[in-house]
Write an enzyme that holds these catalytic residues in place. Structure first.
Site, PDB file in Angstrom:
ATOM      1  N   SER A 141       0.873  -1.182   0.000  1.00  6.83           N
ATOM      2  CA  SER A 141       0.000   0.000   0.000  1.00  6.83           C
ATOM      3  C   SER A 141       0.907   1.228   0.000  1.00  6.83           C
ATOM      4  CB  SER A 141      -0.835  -0.008   1.284  1.00  6.83           C
ATOM      5  OG  SER A 141      -1.444   1.245   1.508  1.00  6.83           O
ATOM      6  N   TYR A 154      -1.633  -1.612  10.907  1.00  6.02           N
ATOM      7  CA  TYR A 154      -1.832  -1.795   9.458  1.00  6.02           C
ATOM      8  C   TYR A 154      -0.661  -1.202   8.677  1.00  6.02           C
ATOM      9  CZ  TYR A 154      -3.633  -1.494   4.734  1.00  6.02           C
ATOM     10  OH  TYR A 154      -3.766  -1.611   3.369  1.00  6.02           O
TER      11      TYR A 154
HETATM   12  N1  LIG Z   1      -8.774  -0.628  -0.668  1.00 12.09           N
HETATM   13  C1  LIG Z   1      -7.730   0.163  -0.449  1.00 12.09           C
HETATM   14  O1  LIG Z   1      -7.864   1.410  -0.325  1.00 12.09           O
HETATM   15  C2  LIG Z   1      -6.348  -0.431  -0.390  1.00 12.09           C
HETATM   16  C3  LIG Z   1      -5.254   0.433  -0.554  1.00 12.09           C
HETATM   17  C4  LIG Z   1      -3.962  -0.096  -0.500  1.00 12.09           C
HETATM   18  C5  LIG Z   1      -3.772  -1.456  -0.290  1.00 12.09           C
HETATM   19  N2  LIG Z   1      -4.862  -2.260  -0.128  1.00 12.09           N
HETATM   20  C6  LIG Z   1      -4.586  -3.694   0.095  1.00 12.09           C
HETATM   21  O2  LIG Z   1      -5.189  -4.439  -0.957  1.00 12.09           O
HETATM   22  C7  LIG Z   1      -5.478  -5.761  -0.507  1.00 12.09           C
HETATM   23  C8  LIG Z   1      -6.910  -6.100  -0.897  1.00 12.09           C
HETATM   24  O3  LIG Z   1      -7.775  -5.225  -0.205  1.00 12.09           O
HETATM   25  P1  LIG Z   1      -9.180  -4.759  -0.803  1.00 12.09           P
HETATM   26  O4  LIG Z   1      -9.186  -3.278  -0.830  1.00 12.09           O
HETATM   27  O5  LIG Z   1      -9.514  -5.513  -2.011  1.00 12.09           O
HETATM   28  O6  LIG Z   1     -10.108  -5.201   0.432  1.00 12.09           O
HETATM   29  P2  LIG Z   1     -11.431  -6.095   0.501  1.00 12.09           P
HETATM   30  O7  LIG Z   1     -12.376  -5.711  -0.572  1.00 12.09           O
HETATM   31  O8  LIG Z   1     -11.880  -6.002   1.923  1.00 12.09           O
HETATM   32  O9  LIG Z   1     -10.896  -7.579   0.210  1.00 12.09           O
HETATM   33  C9  LIG Z   1     -10.044  -8.211   1.127  1.00 12.09           C
HETATM   34  C10 LIG Z   1      -9.827  -9.651   0.705  1.00 12.09           C
HETATM   35  O10 LIG Z   1      -8.969 -10.277   1.676  1.00 12.09           O
HETATM   36  C11 LIG Z   1      -9.583 -11.480   2.112  1.00 12.09           C
HETATM   37  N3  LIG Z   1      -9.257 -11.791   3.492  1.00 12.09           N
HETATM   38  C12 LIG Z   1      -9.352 -10.994   4.584  1.00 12.09           C
HETATM   39  N4  LIG Z   1      -9.085 -11.678   5.696  1.00 12.09           N
HETATM   40  C13 LIG Z   1      -8.822 -12.961   5.305  1.00 12.09           C
HETATM   41  C14 LIG Z   1      -8.518 -14.166   6.001  1.00 12.09           C
HETATM   42  N5  LIG Z   1      -8.444 -14.217   7.342  1.00 12.09           N
HETATM   43  N6  LIG Z   1      -8.306 -15.294   5.279  1.00 12.09           N
HETATM   44  C15 LIG Z   1      -8.434 -15.270   3.930  1.00 12.09           C
HETATM   45  N7  LIG Z   1      -8.719 -14.179   3.218  1.00 12.09           N
HETATM   46  C16 LIG Z   1      -8.927 -13.036   3.903  1.00 12.09           C
HETATM   47  C17 LIG Z   1     -11.080 -11.218   1.959  1.00 12.09           C
HETATM   48  O11 LIG Z   1     -11.763 -12.457   1.791  1.00 12.09           O
HETATM   49  P3  LIG Z   1     -12.767 -13.132   2.863  1.00 12.09           P
HETATM   50  O12 LIG Z   1     -13.340 -12.049   3.706  1.00 12.09           O
HETATM   51  O13 LIG Z   1     -13.765 -13.840   1.997  1.00 12.09           O
HETATM   52  O14 LIG Z   1     -11.899 -14.080   3.633  1.00 12.09           O
HETATM   53  C18 LIG Z   1     -11.126 -10.422   0.671  1.00 12.09           C
HETATM   54  O15 LIG Z   1     -11.145 -11.281  -0.437  1.00 12.09           O
HETATM   55  C19 LIG Z   1      -5.227  -5.767   0.996  1.00 12.09           C
HETATM   56  O16 LIG Z   1      -3.980  -6.355   1.251  1.00 12.09           O
HETATM   57  C20 LIG Z   1      -5.207  -4.286   1.350  1.00 12.09           C
HETATM   58  O17 LIG Z   1      -4.401  -4.030   2.475  1.00 12.09           O
HETATM   59  C21 LIG Z   1      -6.141  -1.795  -0.181  1.00 12.09           C
END
Ligand SMILES: NC(=O)c1ccc[n+]([C@@H]2O[C@H](COP(=O)([O-])OP(=O)(O)OC[C@H]3O[C@@H](n4cnc5c(N)ncnc54)[C@H](OP(=O)(O)O)[C@@H]3O)[C@@H](O)[C@H]2O)c1
Length: 275
Positions: A141, A154
């Protein structure tokens, strides 16, 4: 012994950036294995990918908090007759609020998913990745470049992902491509899970999950060490390098305080007040 088929393993594919990465890899001809806890969501995404004329992805529900998560993924791969040629460590979550008032167990679970499982899956299949001349795409991130008061654990997990992935890029150069993807704000389920009040992120920095997935895919194909999608995010991270640490701490702390706004949450159930 029958040869195992090469696949792209994607964690956190049930939502957001992970689902977008799955669509991007499928569109580019990769066979997929999708991992997350919500199995139904994985199957729905698999159906969507099939409807677009691509091969049906394999789906495996795994809770990456579990300390045997890597073994579970490896066993499922073996059962399906697969081995990874690309590992995409995308699963992750954040929690907004001062570290000392958020639940300790929940924050340690974040370390398990964002750091422990990512490290395990990055290292578990290096032999296969090397044979297949494949790669690893780890999702960090822009938070990785900063200390993050009011979201301290985080930001620290993402700093680890950036540092670890860049070092692994160097160690495995010429054998396995390793790229770290550092998105700015992306509207997904992440914000609700973290406890944000609305989405106060500046439009200029915000990108769609599809844009981020495309940037990550391209960077991995090109063997780049890291990619920050979006010009505004690249400029911001470049400027941050020259700012004094104390100034960064103050501004990030205030910025994150605004993000949880008036939401009153009590995540301190597992906190021992005596500690
Ligand atoms: N959105 C942002 O602004 C942003 C910015 C920078 C980086 N990121 C990073 O991008 C990545 C994806 O995030 P996103 O924005 O797509 O969030 P999201 O929509 O909440 O998706 C998160 C994913 O992680 C999975 N996950 C969470 N806990 C888990 C567990 N215990 N076991 C297995 N899977 C798990 C969830 O699946 P289940 O709940 O089905 O398990 C879901 O598929 C993350 O690493 C996040 O830190 C996000």
């Amino acid at each position: 012994m029958t040869e195992r088929r090469p696949v792209t393993l994607i964690t956190g594919a049930s939502a957001g950036i992970g689902a977008a990465l799955a669509r991007t890899f499928a569109r580019n001809g990769h066979e997929l294995m999708l991992v997350a806890r919500r199995e139904q969501r994985l199957h729905e995404l698999a159906d969507e990918i099939v409807a677009l004329g691509h091969r049906r992805p394999h789906c495996q529900p795994v809770d990456l908090v579990r300390h045997d998560a890597v073994e579970q993924v490896a066993a499922a791969m073996a059962r399906f007759g697969l081995e990874p040629e690309i590992v995409v460590n995308n699963a992750g979550f954040g929690l907004l609020g001062p570290a000392a008032t958020l639940g300790r167990d929940e924050q340690l679970a974040m370390v398990d998913v964002n750091v422990r499982a990512l490290t395990g899956l990055s290292l578990a299949f290096v032999g296969a990745l090397e044979r297949r001349r494949g790669g690893i795409l780890n999702v960090a991130s822009v938070a990785a470049f900063l200390p993050g008061p009011n979201m301290a654990v985080y930001y620290a997990t993402k700093a680890y992902v950036l540092s670890f992935s860049e070092a692994l890029h160097w160690e495995l150069r010429g054998r396995v491509r390793v790229t770290v993807l550092c998105p700015g704000p992306v509207p997904t389920e992440f914000q609700a899970r973290a406890g944000f009040a609305g989405n106060p992120n500046p439009d200029l920095l915000t990108q769609s999950a599809d844009q981020v997935a495309e940037a990550g895919y391209r960077a991995l194909q090109q063997g780049r060490r890291r990619v920050v999608p979006g010009v505004a995010n690249r400029v911001t991270t470049a400027i941050m390098r020259f700012l004094p640490r104390r100034l960064l701490l103050d501004s990030v702390g205030r910025y994150n305080r605004k993000r949880y706004g008036s939401i009153e949450r009590n995540r301190s159930g597992d906190r021992d007040p005596a500690v």
